[in-house]
Design a protein around this motif. Structure first.
Motif, PDB file in Angstrom:
ATOM      1  N   SER A 154     -10.752  -6.885  -4.968  1.00 29.11           N
ATOM      2  CA  SER A 154     -10.715  -7.338  -3.576  1.00 29.11           C
ATOM      3  C   SER A 154      -9.327  -7.170  -2.978  1.00 29.11           C
ATOM      4  N   SER A 155      -8.262  -7.431  -3.776  1.00 30.50           N
ATOM      5  CA  SER A 155      -6.901  -7.293  -3.240  1.00 30.50           C
ATOM      6  C   SER A 155      -6.556  -5.833  -2.975  1.00 30.50           C
ATOM      7  N   VAL A 156      -7.027  -4.938  -3.856  1.00 29.97           N
ATOM      8  CA  VAL A 156      -6.759  -3.512  -3.647  1.00 29.97           C
ATOM      9  C   VAL A 156      -7.430  -3.028  -2.362  1.00 29.97           C
ATOM     10  N   LEU A 157      -8.697  -3.366  -2.187  1.00 29.88           N
ATOM     11  CA  LEU A 157      -9.427  -2.900  -1.005  1.00 29.88           C
ATOM     12  C   LEU A 157      -8.913  -3.560   0.253  1.00 29.88           C
ATOM     13  N   ALA A 158      -8.493  -4.822   0.173  1.00 27.38           N
ATOM     14  CA  ALA A 158      -7.919  -5.493   1.340  1.00 27.38           C
ATOM     15  C   ALA A 158      -6.615  -4.816   1.748  1.00 27.38           C
ATOM     16  N   ASN A 159      -5.824  -4.408   0.755  1.00 28.20           N
ATOM     17  CA  ASN A 159      -4.565  -3.736   1.050  1.00 28.20           C
ATOM     18  C   ASN A 159      -4.801  -2.389   1.713  1.00 28.20           C
ATOM     19  N   VAL A 160      -5.866  -1.706   1.290  1.00 25.81           N
ATOM     20  CA  VAL A 160      -6.228  -0.434   1.921  1.00 25.81           C
ATOM     21  C   VAL A 160      -6.593  -0.665   3.391  1.00 25.81           C
ATOM     22  N   SER A 161      -7.320  -1.734   3.669  1.00 27.93           N
ATOM     23  CA  SER A 161      -7.696  -2.046   5.058  1.00 27.93           C
ATOM     24  C   SER A 161      -6.467  -2.356   5.899  1.00 27.93           C
ATOM     25  N   ARG A 162      -5.494  -3.095   5.335  1.00 31.68           N
ATOM     26  CA  ARG A 162      -4.259  -3.378   6.073  1.00 31.68           C
ATOM     27  C   ARG A 162      -3.522  -2.066   6.405  1.00 31.68           C
ATOM     28  N   THR A 163      -3.522  -1.161   5.411  1.00 30.96           N
ATOM     29  CA  THR A 163      -2.856   0.127   5.614  1.00 30.96           C
ATOM     30  C   THR A 163      -3.553   0.934   6.699  1.00 30.96           C
ATOM     31  N   GLN A 164      -4.888   0.939   6.678  1.00 25.88           N
ATOM     32  CA  GLN A 164      -5.656   1.658   7.689  1.00 25.88           C
ATOM     33  C   GLN A 164      -5.393   1.102   9.086  1.00 25.88           C
ATOM     34  N   ASP A 165      -5.278  -0.210   9.193  1.00 25.98           N
ATOM     35  CA  ASP A 165      -4.972  -0.820  10.490  1.00 25.98           C
ATOM     36  C   ASP A 165      -3.639  -0.336  11.031  1.00 25.98           C
ATOM     37  N   ARG A 166      -2.684  -0.095  10.134  1.00 19.18           N
ATOM     38  CA  ARG A 166      -1.361   0.366  10.574  1.00 19.18           C
ATOM     39  C   ARG A 166      -1.350   1.874  10.865  1.00 19.18           C
ATOM     40  N   MET A 167      -1.908   2.687   9.965  1.00 19.79           N
ATOM     41  CA  MET A 167      -1.758   4.136  10.070  1.00 19.79           C
ATOM     42  C   MET A 167      -2.857   4.800  10.897  1.00 19.79           C
ATOM     43  N   LYS A 168      -4.011   4.136  11.017  1.00 22.19           N
ATOM     44  CA  LYS A 168      -5.093   4.612  11.890  1.00 22.19           C
ATOM     45  C   LYS A 168      -5.556   6.035  11.556  1.00 22.19           C
ATOM     46  N   TYR A 169      -5.954   6.218  10.292  1.00 21.23           N
ATOM     47  CA  TYR A 169      -6.566   7.480   9.900  1.00 21.23           C
ATOM     48  C   TYR A 169      -7.932   7.601  10.579  1.00 21.23           C
ATOM     49  N   THR A 170      -8.323   8.829  10.895  1.00 20.41           N
ATOM     50  CA  THR A 170      -9.613   9.060  11.558  1.00 20.41           C
ATOM     51  C   THR A 170     -10.439  10.059  10.764  1.00 20.41           C
ATOM     52  N   GLU A 171     -11.706  10.150  11.125  1.00 20.12           N
ATOM     53  CA  GLU A 171     -12.613  11.072  10.442  1.00 20.12           C
ATOM     54  C   GLU A 171     -12.200  12.523  10.622  1.00 20.12           C
ATOM     55  N   SER A 172     -11.449  12.798  11.679  1.00 18.02           N
ATOM     56  CA  SER A 172     -11.019  14.177  11.939  1.00 18.02           C
ATOM     57  C   SER A 172      -9.734  14.547  11.211  1.00 18.02           C
ATOM     58  N   ASP A 173      -9.105  13.583  10.536  1.00 21.87           N
ATOM     59  CA  ASP A 173      -7.866  13.878   9.812  1.00 21.87           C
ATOM     60  C   ASP A 173      -8.142  14.714   8.569  1.00 21.87           C
ATOM     61  N   VAL A 174      -7.172  15.565   8.247  1.00 21.49           N
ATOM     62  CA  VAL A 174      -7.172  16.314   6.986  1.00 21.49           C
ATOM     63  C   VAL A 174      -5.954  15.842   6.201  1.00 21.49           C
ATOM     64  N   LEU A 175      -6.210  15.119   5.109  1.00 19.41           N
ATOM     65  CA  LEU A 175      -5.132  14.519   4.331  1.00 19.41           C
ATOM     66  C   LEU A 175      -4.707  15.449   3.202  1.00 19.41           C
ATOM     67  N   LEU A 176      -3.404  15.562   2.992  1.00 21.04           N
ATOM     68  CA  LEU A 176      -2.862  16.359   1.890  1.00 21.04           C
ATOM     69  C   LEU A 176      -1.891  15.485   1.099  1.00 21.04           C
ATOM     70  N   PRO A 177      -2.389  14.763   0.097  1.00 18.84           N
ATOM     71  CA  PRO A 177      -1.490  13.944  -0.722  1.00 18.84           C
ATOM     72  C   PRO A 177      -0.906  14.761  -1.876  1.00 18.84           C
ATOM     73  N   LEU A 178       0.382  14.959  -1.871  1.00 23.33           N
ATOM     74  CA  LEU A 178       1.060  15.658  -2.965  1.00 23.33           C
ATOM     75  C   LEU A 178       1.606  14.589  -3.909  1.00 23.33           C
ATOM     76  N   LEU A 179       0.657  13.876  -4.510  1.00 25.17           N
ATOM     77  CA  LEU A 179       0.944  12.696  -5.319  1.00 25.17           C
ATOM     78  C   LEU A 179      -0.084  12.587  -6.435  1.00 25.17           C
ATOM     79  N   PRO A 180       0.276  12.063  -7.580  1.00 28.81           N
ATOM     80  CA  PRO A 180      -0.736  11.817  -8.617  1.00 28.81           C
ATOM     81  C   PRO A 180      -1.613  10.629  -8.236  1.00 28.81           C
TER      82      PRO A 180
END
Length: 886
Positions: A154-180
């Motif tokens: 629950s804490s992991v998913l809640a943190n993801v929601s907080r991040t989404q509220d700040r960064m505002k990713y959308t369905e049209s975004d193309v994400l490129l994470p150069l991270l493990p």
């Protein structure tokens, strides 16, 4: 959409269908929500599907960096008390075989994902959210041994929601994470993709060239990575790799993982016209503060529901702009720490004391400078990462490394990454204007680029080794005179090449299947896998090795390559010596010429080191390279070594790696099962064609019958297969000369054959063969390169020890193995051999430590016409014997 470079793309519905297939496969293996499963893999579509499938099943998921060794991974599996573990290793390795947990090859889950499971998985992660031990990640261990951090779903998913509220990713975004994805930062991007239903592009995290191509081809809108990757992107742009106008689809360039220095931020913003959006998070608490397009300053403000304060050493809040420890109040804090045995030691902390230094500006934006760890110098308490932040205003990346100096306190080594390699004196003058008098460096090291971990972060362990070695090499001085030191040599003669070794190690991991394809042309699959692992471990230990022995700079090293172990030999004799050799020129053995060339070409794609492959014959090589090299390495026969030695100038350091008999001794009280297992393991290495193989096995008469019976049964059960067969125990012989001599030997000694002995001349197949020689036979074995076990029963330890001192054995003394309690025999052998007791030579060998004995035919170092017999390691030989060394 999930976009993979090497596979067809999957829509979100296709991702859910594939996850349903993986879930079914996992359930068929018995995996359910009562279990804990560890996952270690490079980024791939299969690893994404496996992660989501495990979460949907509601299991406790532990994520382990793919850069850890198999032994380290196995230890974490055991400590976590995991029920299953998933990895992308090509085959099960010895470290996995003793575990209670069941290994699930990722490739089999990938195959399952290709099968249509019908209805798509919901991927709500509801069951996972209810677990208190849903996620386990391990810290980097920068302050000690890595610790298992346990967080609730629950804490992991809640943190993801907080991040989404700040960064505002959308369905049209193309994400490129150069991270493990096995790290907190990478996993958060994976879950943000899941939440936003955006598109996700998968690429190797360090391939900045492919990243730029993907941005252009796919219209990437969000990039996430660590500072070192953005440094690489700027270098490619400076070389004209692409135009910044082609990268305008990116609306957010995000950075994290370690502190962002002002200089990189400034250069990137000037070149791209958009800022790097910095962020701050941790394994313990997830994302904490993030800069966003509407507020790109520093690390931004804390996320909704999270508060940050900065306090002094007495926990008093500090005003804006003052540096102190960052304290975080977050509902997303970890549940606790993982203890050995898998138990979770719950944390009662309401706040997260980060041990990081930082400050808040007047608008509540956070700036993190680095670790708090204080040092004491000239009566002052200093924070090296805070000094790093000041020094980084010089315009180049800087790391300030503290080194304890006994009663003098702490020395500070400033390591600056300068592609132009301006002298240390230049940088000392620059730093004099940026930091206080009591913060000035005792030593300045200049490198082209920092060594890095597989996740792109600066390798602080490697930097500490460099700093310590640099201080050892300087003229003696007191810590009270930090500004009076003269510039000295770098810790490692060509320290700027450390990063290249990291790149080579990464290539061996990421392109493992290609390398296996090359190696299995000359050895069996199991041996090839072990050779890759040993090569990676040698590369990872290279900085410590060269720092430990301190070889001086060598103008040219020449190498006559061995006729086996093409990759391991290339790493040990060509790549690692580049840390102290201006140039390395090598000639492949004609037996494995094509394979050595293929490896050289493949590894050459990640470096521009002066490693030169010489095409000439041995005579021409000696005339043009050997006699002109400061150091010459030869692996082969003693007779050829002596011929070569006679041609060399007196001051050449000549290192000869030969062969030994490697006697294997079994005492009356030995664990016979363990001894047989060890014997088969070492003798059957590369189907018997390896210099570690023991040419004679001495077994006490009281147990010889039982031992030979066990050995014969084991040998008869060994499975023949092609070199590419991962399940085979051995394959046909590769070397014609070794095959012919084995045929002659078995014909001559056929009366002693107790098991095996069958030979297929057409296929060069020699069935592993056991020969039992007469008791107390003064056997002088030939040096064999074949799956042949010569067993000699012995009646007394005195007789055995006398035979082992025979000149024939003494001249060939390299290594030996003893199973059982035989202290006198061990002592006799150690006079000239390297000895393993109750374990094999494979278990004690390390590519970063001297190995061998004192037999003149086994190995020696020659300089000034004098031969020195001792365990060999090239860096140590250069440090100890190169003429003119300081």
């Amino acid at each position: 959409m999930l976009i993979s470079r090497n596979e067809s793309s999957r829509s979100w519905r296709e991702v859910r269908i594939a996850c349903a297939s993986v879930i079914r496969d996992l359930q068929a293996r018995g995996v359910d929500d009562s279990h804990r499963v560890l996952l270690s893999s490079a980024n791939s579509a299969a690893s994404v599907l496996a992660t989501f499938a495990l979460m949907e099943l509601g299991v406790s998921v532990g994520l382990v960096d793919r850069g850890v060794t198999p032994n380290q991974f196995a230890r974490l599996v055991e400590e976590a008390d995991a029920d299953f573990f998933v990895s992308d290793h090509e085959e099960s390795v010895p470290a996995f075989e003793g575990l209670d947990a069941h290994w699930i090859p990722l490739r089999e889950l990938d195959e399952a994902a290709q099968r249509d499971a019908g209805e798509p998985a919901e991927l709500s992660f509801d069951r996972w959210a209810r677990r208190s031990d849903a996620l386990i990640v391990w810290t980097s261990g920068s302050l000690g041994r890595p610790k298992g951090i346990v967080r609730s779903g629950s804490s992991v998913l809640a943190n993801v929601s907080r991040t989404q509220d700040r960064m505002k990713y959308t369905e049209s975004d193309v994400l490129l994470p150069l991270l493990p994805f096995t790290h907190q930062y990478g996993l958060s991007i994976l879950l943000l993709w899941w939440q936003a239903k955006a598109s996700l592009a998968l690429l190797p995290s360090r391939r900045t060239d492919l990243a730029l191509e993907a941005i252009v081809d796919l219209g990437v809108t969000v990039v996430d990575s660590v500072p070192a990757v953005y440094e690489g992107i700027l270098r490619l742009l400076d070389r004209g790799h692409t135009s910044t106008t082609l990268l305008e689809s990116v609306r957010m360039w995000c950075v994290g993982g370690e502190p962002l220095q002002d200089d990189l931020l400034r250069r990137f913003t000037e070149q791209m016209g958009k800022p790097l959006l910095d962020g701050y998070g941790s394994s313990e608490a997830g994302n904490i503060a993030l800069a966003a397009p509407d507020n790109p300053l520093l690390c931004g403000r804390p996320l909704a529901g999270i508060t940050v304060t900065v306090v002094d050493d007495e926990d008093r809040p500090l005003p804006a702009g003052e540096v102190g420890e960052v304290i975080v109040h977050t509902p997303d804090i970890m549940v606790g720490m993982l203890e050995p045995g898998g138990r979770v030691r719950e944390s009662q902390r309401a706040v997260h004391r980060t041990q990081d230094l930082g400050f808040l500006d007047g608008n509540g934006n956070l700036r993190v400078l680095g670790r708090k760890a204080a040092v004491h110098r000239f009566g002052n308490t200093l924070y090296p990462d805070a000094i790093t932040a000041k020094a980084s205003e010089c315009g180049r990346p800087v790391r300030v490394i503290p080194v304890e100096n006994g009663r003098y306190g702490t020395d500070l080594v400033f390591v600056v990454a300068d592609p132009d390699e301006r002298p240390a004196a230049h940088w000392r003058r620059v730093f004099a204007d940026l930091v206080a008098e009591f913060e000035q460096p005792n030593k300045v090291l200049v490198v082209k680029q920092f060594p890095e971990h597989t996740n792109g972060k600066a390798n602080l362990t490697a930097l500490r080794y460099m700093a310590q070695a640099a201080l050892r090499s300087r003229p003696e001085k007191t810590a009270a005179q930090p500004t009076a030191a003269k510039p000295a040599e770098q810790a490692i003669p060509f320290g700027d090449r450390i990063t290249v070794l990291q790149d080579v190690a990464r290539l061996l991991s990421e392109r493992r299947s290609e390398i296996l394809g090359i190696l299995t042309e000359v050895c069996n699959h199991r041996t090839a896998t072990d050779e890759i692992d040993a090569s990676i471990e040698a590369l990872e230990g290279a900085v410590a090795e060269v720092s430990r022995y301190g070889p001086q700079a060598v103008g040219q090293t020449g190498v006559l390559m061995p006729s086996n172990i093409p990759l391991y030999g290339y790493i040990l004799y060509v790549v690692i010596p580049s840390l102290y050799s201006q140039k390395v020129v090598f000639r492949p053995s004609r037996m494995i010429d094509a394979q050595t060339r293929a490896l050289h070409k493949l590894i050459g794609t990640v470096h521009e080191l002066p490693l030169v492959l010489d095409d000439s014959g041995q005579r021409e090589f000696m005339e043009n390279v050997g006699t002109k090299s400061d150091v010459l390495v030869f692996t082969g026969s003693y007779e050829n070594a002596e011929t070569i030695r006679e041609q060399l100038p007196r001051d050449t350091v000549f290192c000869f790696f030969g062969q030994g008999i490697n006697p294997f001794v079994v005492g009356a009280d030995a664990d016979l099962g363990k001894a047989v297992d060890g014997l088969v393991k070492v003798r059957m290495l590369n189907s018997g064609q390896d210099c570690f193989g023991p040419d004679v096995v001495f077994v006490h008469t009281s147990v010889s019958a039982q031992f030979c019976n066990l050995l014969s049964r084991r040998v008869e059960a060994l499975r023949l297969g092609t070199p590419h067969d991962a399940t085979a125990d051995y394959s046909a012989m590769f070397y014609d000369e070794a095959f012919a001599s084995t045929l002659d030997y078995l014909c001559e000694k056929r009366e002693f054959i107790a098991a095996g002995g069958r030979i297929d001349v057409v296929d060069r197949h020699v069935r592993p063969t056991v020969l039992i020689h007469p008791t107390d036979d003064p056997f002088l074995p030939p040096e064999m390169f074949a799956p042949v076990f010569n067993v000699v029963p012995y009646s007394s330890e005195e007789w055995l020890n006398e035979l082992l001192r025979h000149p024939y054995y003494a001249e060939r003394a390299m290594a030996a193995t003893v199973f059982g309690s035989l202290p006198d025999t061990v002592g006799a052998l150690r006079e000239r051999h390297m000895v393993s007791v109750d374990e094999t030579l494979i278990d004690i060998e390390s590519g970063n430590h001297p190995f061998g004995g004192r037999g003149i035919r086994a190995n020696y170092i020659s300089v000034g016409r004098k031969r020195h017999t001792e365990p060999l390691l090239l860096s140590k030989a250069v440090a100890d014997h190169l003429p003119g060394k300081s």
